[in-house]
Every structure is written in structure tokens, then in C-alpha cells.
Design a protein around this motif. Structure first.
Motif, PDB file in Angstrom:
ATOM      1  N   HIS A   1       1.052  -1.510  -0.134  1.00 34.38           N
ATOM      2  CA  HIS A   1      -0.026  -0.096  -0.409  1.00 34.38           C
ATOM      3  C   HIS A   1       1.544   1.376  -0.490  1.00 34.38           C
ATOM      4  N   HIS A   2       0.112   2.315  -0.936  1.00 31.51           N
ATOM      5  CA  HIS A   2       1.188   3.548  -0.928  1.00 31.51           C
ATOM      6  C   HIS A   2       1.364   4.278   0.464  1.00 31.51           C
TER       7      HIS A   2
ATOM      8  N   ALA B   1       7.075   3.490   2.387  1.00 30.49           N
ATOM      9  CA  ALA B   1       7.914   4.365   3.233  1.00 30.49           C
ATOM     10  C   ALA B   1       9.922   4.597   3.286  1.00 30.49           C
ATOM     11  N   ARG B   2       9.981   3.101   2.699  1.00 30.79           N
ATOM     12  CA  ARG B   2      11.467   2.881   2.657  1.00 30.79           C
ATOM     13  C   ARG B   2      11.515   3.617   0.833  1.00 30.79           C
TER      14      ARG B   2
ATOM     15  N   ILE C   1      15.280   8.186  -1.564  1.00 33.85           N
ATOM     16  CA  ILE C   1      15.374   9.617  -2.513  1.00 33.85           C
ATOM     17  C   ILE C   1      15.095  10.321  -2.227  1.00 33.85           C
ATOM     18  N   MET C   2      14.473  10.620  -0.347  1.00 35.49           N
ATOM     19  CA  MET C   2      15.847  11.280   0.333  1.00 35.49           C
ATOM     20  C   MET C   2      17.174  11.207   0.365  1.00 35.49           C
ATOM     21  N   SER C   3      17.849   9.662   0.530  1.00 32.21           N
ATOM     22  CA  SER C   3      19.342   9.447   0.520  1.00 32.21           C
ATOM     23  C   SER C   3      20.377   9.702  -0.478  1.00 32.21           C
TER      24      SER C   3
ATOM     25  N   VAL D   1      10.196   0.941  -6.321  1.00 29.17           N
ATOM     26  CA  VAL D   1       8.925   1.933  -6.663  1.00 29.17           C
ATOM     27  C   VAL D   1       8.400   1.287  -8.180  1.00 29.17           C
ATOM     28  N   THR D   2       8.943   0.798  -8.984  1.00 25.29           N
ATOM     29  CA  THR D   2       8.981  -0.173 -10.359  1.00 25.29           C
ATOM     30  C   THR D   2       7.829  -0.970  -9.611  1.00 25.29           C
ATOM     31  N   ALA D   3       8.677  -1.736  -8.422  1.00 25.09           N
ATOM     32  CA  ALA D   3       7.991  -3.376  -8.393  1.00 25.09           C
ATOM     33  C   ALA D   3       6.859  -3.749  -7.754  1.00 25.09           C
TER      34      ALA D   3
END
Length: 372
Positions: A4-5, A11-12, A17-19, A29-31
Motif C-alpha cells: 500500500h502507498h 516508506a522505504r 530518494i531523500m538519501s 517503486v517499480t516493483a
């Protein structure tokens, strides 16, 4: 469910992306997108399309980011879910790789939605998108007003991670354009403290980019060039193609005795590689303008015209004279026993009274008088 989003794997992705771990963020995100499509989870699909668009945009794949953001927005509007967030991401993608007018329209729509919903969390993010679009559209004053509001909202909410919205560099850049280097430096210093604490490498590189603009404004040209070159190399290693290209453009745009066509060509090449069409148009316009300007005179040995001197107070005359000698703001402050901020404020008054925009124009005025 984990896919779920709002779940753990999402969250990972946000942490990745922030790192600045873009490759892992993309694969994650593709998976997730593949899985929610298989399960028929439309709302999560809207958000994962948006997340993937964000990832591609940061990687400098502006064409792909634009296509994904538009797909997310279309699906969100068809389903009536997640429209605000998708509109915000579409605005950012349009500003980078599409139409700036459309970016402004979408960003304003996203801001209106957040305000109508009373969504304080998303309001600051949508305002950051609007401020960015305004900066790309060259509406600098509006960008400063919008991004100052973002700063106020995030301070009030206790948000300190600069990787959340990445608006600080835009605000500092816009402030320098408006001849507010002291406030720009304050934004940079505060943001750098948090970025160092959290290890936000790309944020630190972008702060170096805009701090170089502050240094150039102070006449510290060599230091500015060194800082920009370092920032560009670091952004390239992180795989942040669009930010690398922006840094190359900043380097090409620094005031110099002679415009360097090769520097503009390099910035254009990088933006072309990213398919960042609005930015490419800006580079082409800046290169054409630079080519039409006469080369800056070397140092002026004469004095300012009498009419100019009459308009200046004693301190302003002293500062202008030292600028003509090639002194930096810090050197001027030391010689006149005042603070650097006092020198900056004095120069701002000199610019206003003489109807000019930079210290280079002071040299030009004196050089013109000397030739006569």
C-alpha cells in the motif's frame, strides 16, 4: 498491506530518494507499481506513478518524468483520488521538461486544493512547487514571496529536513537575483546545518551552487568558480542529471570579463541530455544576451562621473572606490572597519542611486569616464 502507498515499502522508497539512492528507489517503486497494478489498487497506482515520476525527474530523465506525471494525473482525475499530490508532481515535471505556463497553472491548482482541504502538510509542498515554477518562469519576486511562505510554514510545523521539499536552493537563488545576498546566505547557513546533521549530500551540493552566487555578488569570482565546479562534480556522481545541468548553467552565467560560449554550450548539452526544454530555452536566451554584451572593461583607473558622485553619501563613495580597485566585500569591510553586511547594504544603496545592478556596472561607469 505492505504494498500500500502508506505501507512500509513505500516508506522505504521515501527514505531512499531523500538519501539520494536513486537506483534503489527506482527499483523499489517499480516493483511496487507492478504489484498494485496486479492487485487492482488504483489509489496506490496513482501514487506510485507519481513516485516514479519524482525519481526520474531527480535523475534528469525529464521526458520520462513528464510522461509518468501526466499518466498519474490522468488516472487520479479519472478515479477522483490523489489529485492534489499528482497535480503537484505534474507541475514540477512540466517546469522541468514541458510547458512552464502549464506548470504554473497546475501548481496554483495544487495550492488551492491544499488550502481548501486545510491540508497544512501538503500546502508547503505545493507552494514549493509553485515557487520553483515561478523561478523557472523568471518571475523572481513572486518566487521569493511564495518560498518565504514555505519557509514560514515549515518552521511553524517543526520540519527541518531539507530533503523533504528541496526548496531552499530556489529561495536562495531568487534572493540573490533580487540583490538580497544577506538573506540568501542566512537561508544557506540554516539549511546547511540540518543537511550536515542528516547527511543530505545533494542538498549540500545545491547549497554550494547558490552560495557561489552569493560569492560572485561579493566579487569573489575565483572562489565562486571553484565552489560551482566542486558542486557539479558531486551532483554528477550522485546521478542527479538535472541539478548537474543547473549547476553548469550557473557556472556559465557568472559575471566574467568575457562571456564563455563553451560554458553555455556545455550547459545546453546537459539540459538537452535531460530533455529539460524550459531550461534549454533559458540557456539559449542567456547565451544570446551574453554574446550581445560588450566585454567588461579591466579595472578602472579613473573615478566615477561627477554626477554619480553627487548622488552618493561619503560611505557610499568609499565603498564604490574600493570596488573599482577590485576589493571584495570582506576586504572592503576590513579596510573601512565595518561589517560585511554593512558593505552589502551600502552597495545596494549605490546600485539603486546609480540605476545599476552590480559591482561590475560601477567599474563600467568609471571606465567610461576614464575614456572621456
Amino acid at each position: 498491506m505492505a504494498c500500500h502507498h502508506n505501507g512500509a515499502r513505500s516508506a522505504r522508497f521515501r527514505w531512499l530518494i531523500m538519501s539520494d539512492r536513486l537506483a534503489e528507489a527506482r527499483s523499489t517503486v517499480t516493483a511496487l507499481l507492478r504489484e498494485v497494478r496486479r492487485r487492482g489498487m488504483a489509489e496506490s497506482e496513482v501514487h506510485y506513478l507519481r513516485f516514479l515520476a519524482e525519481t526520474e525527474l531527480r535523475a534528469g530523465q525529464c521526458g520520462r518524468a513528464l510522461a509518468l506525471a501526466r499518466e498519474s494525473l490522468t488516472l487520479a482525475r479519472d478515479a477522483g483520488i490523489g489529485e492534489g499530490a499528482s497535480t503537484m508532481q505534474a507541475a514540477l515535471a512540466e517546469a522541468a521538461g514541458g510547458d512552464v505556463g502549464r506548470a504554473l497553472e497546475l501548481a496554483r491548482e495544487a495550492v488551492d486544493r491544499a488550502e481548501e482541504d486545510g491540508d497544512a502538510v501538503y500546502l508547503s509542498r505545493t507552494l514549493a512547487a509553485l515557487g520553483h515554477a515561478q523561478l523557472v518562469a523568471d518571475d523572481t519576486r513572486a518566487a521569493v514571496e511564495t518560498l518565504r511562505r514555505v519557509r514560514q510554514l515549515e518552521a511553524g510545523a517543526g520540519i527541518t529536513d531539507p530533503a523533504r521539499g528541496r526548496w531552499q536552493g530556489d529561495l536562495a537563488e531568487a534572493l540573490v537575483r533580487l540583490r538580497e545576498p544577506a538573506e540568501a546566505q542566512e537561508v544557506i547557513d540554516v539549511t546547511r546545518t540540518h543537511a550536515l546533521r542528516l547527511g543530505r549530500e545533494s542538498v549540500l551540493a545545491d547549497l554550494d551552487r547558490v552560495e557561489a552566487l552569493v560569492r560572485a555578488e561579493r566579487g569573489e569570482h575565483e572562489a565562486a568558480v571553484a565552489q560551482l565546479t566542486s558542486a557539479r562534480d558531486r551532483l554528477a556522481k550522485l546521478g542527479l542529471g538535472l541539478e548537474e545541468a543547473r549547476t553548469a548553467f550557473t557556472l556559465a552565467s557568472l559575471p566574467a570579463r568575457r562571456p564563455d560560449p563553451a560554458a553555455y554550450d556545455e550547459a545546453a548539452r546537459l539540459f538537452r541530455r535531460c530533455r529539460a526544454l524550459p531550461w534549454l530555452r533559458r540557456v539559449e536566451a542567456a547565451a544570446a544576451e551574453a554574446a550581445s554584451r560588450p566585454a567588461q572593461a579591466p579595472a578602472a583607473t579613473g573615478a566615477l562621473p561627477a554626477a554619480c558622485l553627487e548622488a552618493l553619501a561619503s560611505m557610499e563613495r568609499q565603498v564604490a572606490a574600493l570596488v573599482m580597485e577590485g576589493a571584495t566585500n570582506r576586504e572592503i569591510a576590513g579596510r573601512l572597519f565595518v561589517s560585511v553586511k554593512t558593505v552589502e547594504a551600502t552597495l545596494t544603496r549605490v546600485y539603486r542611486k546609480l540605476g545599476i545592478r552590480s559591482r561590475v556596472d560601477i567599474v563600467r561607469l568609471a571606465a567610461g569616464q576614464h575614456r572621456h
